[in-house]
Design a protein around this motif. Structure first.
Motif, PDB file in Angstrom:
ATOM      1  N   TRP A  48     -30.689 -21.840 -30.905  1.00  0.00           N
ATOM      2  CA  TRP A  48     -30.655 -21.084 -32.023  1.00  0.00           C
ATOM      3  C   TRP A  48     -29.237 -20.798 -31.843  1.00  0.00           C
ATOM      4  CZ3 TRP A  48     -29.508 -16.205 -30.379  1.00  0.00           C
ATOM      5  CH2 TRP A  48     -29.963 -15.969 -29.176  1.00  0.00           C
ATOM      6  N   ALA A  49     -29.052 -20.097 -33.484  1.00  0.00           N
ATOM      7  CA  ALA A  49     -26.790 -19.539 -33.070  1.00  0.00           C
ATOM      8  C   ALA A  49     -27.479 -18.510 -34.232  1.00  0.00           C
ATOM      9  CB  ALA A  49     -27.055 -20.214 -34.013  1.00  0.00           C
ATOM     10  N   CYS A  50     -26.227 -17.696 -33.191  1.00  0.00           N
ATOM     11  CA  CYS A  50     -26.055 -16.388 -33.698  1.00  0.00           C
ATOM     12  C   CYS A  50     -24.503 -16.810 -34.733  1.00  0.00           C
ATOM     13  CB  CYS A  50     -25.328 -14.930 -32.551  1.00  0.00           C
ATOM     14  SG  CYS A  50     -25.355 -13.451 -33.196  1.00  0.00           S
ATOM     15  N   LEU A  51     -24.942 -15.469 -35.914  1.00  0.00           N
ATOM     16  CA  LEU A  51     -23.400 -15.822 -36.653  1.00  0.00           C
ATOM     17  C   LEU A  51     -23.551 -14.062 -36.720  1.00  0.00           C
ATOM     18  CD1 LEU A  51     -22.858 -17.328 -40.289  1.00  0.00           C
ATOM     19  CD2 LEU A  51     -22.520 -14.424 -39.885  1.00  0.00           C
ATOM     20  N   LEU A  52     -22.276 -14.041 -36.408  1.00  0.00           N
ATOM     21  CA  LEU A  52     -21.977 -12.192 -36.059  1.00  0.00           C
ATOM     22  C   LEU A  52     -20.441 -12.154 -37.020  1.00  0.00           C
ATOM     23  CD1 LEU A  52     -21.365  -9.897 -33.847  1.00  0.00           C
ATOM     24  CD2 LEU A  52     -20.569 -11.285 -32.185  1.00  0.00           C
ATOM     25  N   ASP A  53     -20.695 -10.962 -37.954  1.00  0.00           N
ATOM     26  CA  ASP A  53     -19.877 -11.041 -38.963  1.00  0.00           C
ATOM     27  C   ASP A  53     -19.362  -9.873 -38.427  1.00  0.00           C
ATOM     28  OD1 ASP A  53     -18.704  -9.805 -40.665  1.00  0.00           O
ATOM     29  OD2 ASP A  53     -20.284 -10.673 -42.461  1.00  0.00           O
ATOM     30  N   LEU A  54     -17.706  -9.549 -38.071  1.00  0.00           N
ATOM     31  CA  LEU A  54     -16.891  -8.699 -37.854  1.00  0.00           C
ATOM     32  C   LEU A  54     -16.423  -7.953 -38.293  1.00  0.00           C
ATOM     33  CD1 LEU A  54     -16.852  -9.317 -33.570  1.00  0.00           C
ATOM     34  CD2 LEU A  54     -18.662  -8.185 -34.318  1.00  0.00           C
ATOM     35  N   SER A  55     -15.981  -8.436 -39.782  1.00  0.00           N
ATOM     36  CA  SER A  55     -15.423  -7.844 -41.112  1.00  0.00           C
ATOM     37  C   SER A  55     -15.595  -6.139 -41.197  1.00  0.00           C
ATOM     38  CB  SER A  55     -15.666  -8.882 -42.132  1.00  0.00           C
ATOM     39  OG  SER A  55     -16.923  -8.523 -42.777  1.00  0.00           O
ATOM     40  N   LYS A  56     -16.233  -5.871 -40.864  1.00  0.00           N
ATOM     41  CA  LYS A  56     -16.710  -4.399 -41.107  1.00  0.00           C
ATOM     42  C   LYS A  56     -16.472  -3.437 -40.093  1.00  0.00           C
ATOM     43  CE  LYS A  56     -18.983  -4.850 -45.975  1.00  0.00           C
ATOM     44  NZ  LYS A  56     -19.064  -5.640 -45.970  1.00  0.00           N
ATOM     45  N   TRP A  57     -16.266  -4.172 -39.084  1.00  0.00           N
ATOM     46  CA  TRP A  57     -16.093  -3.398 -37.600  1.00  0.00           C
ATOM     47  C   TRP A  57     -14.350  -3.384 -37.040  1.00  0.00           C
ATOM     48  CZ3 TRP A  57     -14.427  -6.504 -32.107  1.00  0.00           C
ATOM     49  CH2 TRP A  57     -15.501  -5.405 -31.695  1.00  0.00           C
ATOM     50  N   GLU A  58     -14.094  -2.068 -36.553  1.00  0.00           N
ATOM     51  CA  GLU A  58     -13.478  -1.488 -36.136  1.00  0.00           C
ATOM     52  C   GLU A  58     -13.032  -1.472 -34.530  1.00  0.00           C
ATOM     53  OE1 GLU A  58     -13.052   2.485 -37.996  1.00  0.00           O
ATOM     54  OE2 GLU A  58     -13.822   1.529 -39.865  1.00  0.00           O
ATOM     55  N   LEU A  59     -13.650  -2.348 -34.043  1.00  0.00           N
ATOM     56  CA  LEU A  59     -13.540  -2.600 -32.138  1.00  0.00           C
ATOM     57  C   LEU A  59     -14.610  -1.395 -31.746  1.00  0.00           C
ATOM     58  CD1 LEU A  59      -9.927  -2.932 -32.107  1.00  0.00           C
ATOM     59  CD2 LEU A  59     -11.049  -4.769 -32.294  1.00  0.00           C
ATOM     60  N   ALA A  60     -13.933  -1.543 -30.098  1.00  0.00           N
ATOM     61  CA  ALA A  60     -15.311  -1.071 -29.561  1.00  0.00           C
ATOM     62  C   ALA A  60     -14.610  -0.252 -28.420  1.00  0.00           C
ATOM     63  CB  ALA A  60     -16.130  -1.682 -29.194  1.00  0.00           C
ATOM     64  N   THR A  61     -15.279   0.678 -27.544  1.00  0.00           N
ATOM     65  CA  THR A  61     -14.846   1.125 -26.337  1.00  0.00           C
ATOM     66  C   THR A  61     -14.725  -0.333 -25.465  1.00  0.00           C
ATOM     67  OG1 THR A  61     -16.834   2.432 -25.571  1.00  0.00           O
ATOM     68  CG2 THR A  61     -14.562   3.833 -27.128  1.00  0.00           C
ATOM     69  N   PRO A  62     -13.405   0.970 -24.538  1.00  0.00           N
ATOM     70  CA  PRO A  62     -13.304  -1.550 -23.511  1.00  0.00           C
ATOM     71  C   PRO A  62     -14.539  -1.050 -22.688  1.00  0.00           C
ATOM     72  CG  PRO A  62     -11.066   0.110 -23.364  1.00  0.00           C
ATOM     73  CD  PRO A  62     -12.719   1.187 -23.657  1.00  0.00           C
ATOM     74  N   ASP A  63     -15.205  -0.101 -22.604  1.00  0.00           N
ATOM     75  CA  ASP A  63     -16.399   0.298 -21.326  1.00  0.00           C
ATOM     76  C   ASP A  63     -17.809  -0.421 -22.068  1.00  0.00           C
ATOM     77  OD1 ASP A  63     -17.131   1.438 -23.678  1.00  0.00           O
ATOM     78  OD2 ASP A  63     -17.958   2.914 -22.297  1.00  0.00           O
ATOM     79  N   ILE A  64     -18.076  -1.422 -23.401  1.00  0.00           N
ATOM     80  CA  ILE A  64     -18.673  -2.222 -23.379  1.00  0.00           C
ATOM     81  C   ILE A  64     -18.683  -3.551 -23.216  1.00  0.00           C
ATOM     82  CG2 ILE A  64     -18.975  -0.793 -26.127  1.00  0.00           C
ATOM     83  CD1 ILE A  64     -18.034  -4.139 -26.794  1.00  0.00           C
ATOM     84  N   ARG A  65     -17.623  -3.886 -22.013  1.00  0.00           N
ATOM     85  CA  ARG A  65     -17.492  -5.180 -21.884  1.00  0.00           C
ATOM     86  C   ARG A  65     -18.496  -6.084 -21.057  1.00  0.00           C
ATOM     87  NH1 ARG A  65     -12.346  -8.447 -21.247  1.00  0.00           N
ATOM     88  NH2 ARG A  65     -13.245 -10.242 -20.229  1.00  0.00           N
TER      89      ARG A  65
END
Length: 131
Positions: A48-65
């Protein structure tokens, strides 16, 4: 703490389509990882595959890593073969590449438009059905 940012997850065939919105905090990322794994359960018997659209994403806090790395480890073990990322910002791409560096069994590609990402998946003979 209250969630910041949001996402949608949709399955079509053997493709999971994710769209991220706004700036994410830990709580949003945690819910995303839980919902992503739950949604992908129906896919894991075949590649299977994932298409991850980040065109409207504004980053995240560093603790999500750590959450993202755990999702990647799970995907590596559960038959994911491709991850295509749509992002417009070089900074986004740099940060995402760092967070996705443990996708050992998964081919990772970046694009600026969804049509490019879908064409690339077709080029590797991935069946898109009705993406």
């Amino acid at each position: 703490m209250q969630e910041h940012g949001s996402f949608t997850i949709r399955i079509t065939g053997q493709l999971i389509l994710v769209q991220a919105f706004g700036a994410w905090n830990y709580e949003t990322a945690k819910r995303f990882c839980i919902e992503y794994k739950a949604a992908a359960q129906s896919l894991i018997q075949e590649p299977w595959a994932c298409l991850l659209d980040l065109s409207k994403w504004e980053l995240a806090t560093p603790d999500i890593r750590a959450l993202v790395e755990d999702r990647n480890t799970w995907a590596n073990r559960n038959n994911q073969k491709y991850e295509v990322v749509i992002c417009l910002s070089p900074l986004q791409r740099y940060l995402i590449e760092k967070m996705l560096n443990n996708l050992n069994n998964i081919k990772l590609s970046f694009f600026k438009e969804k049509s490019e990402a879908l064409n690339w998946l077709r080029s590797v003979n991935f069946d898109l059905q009705c993406a």
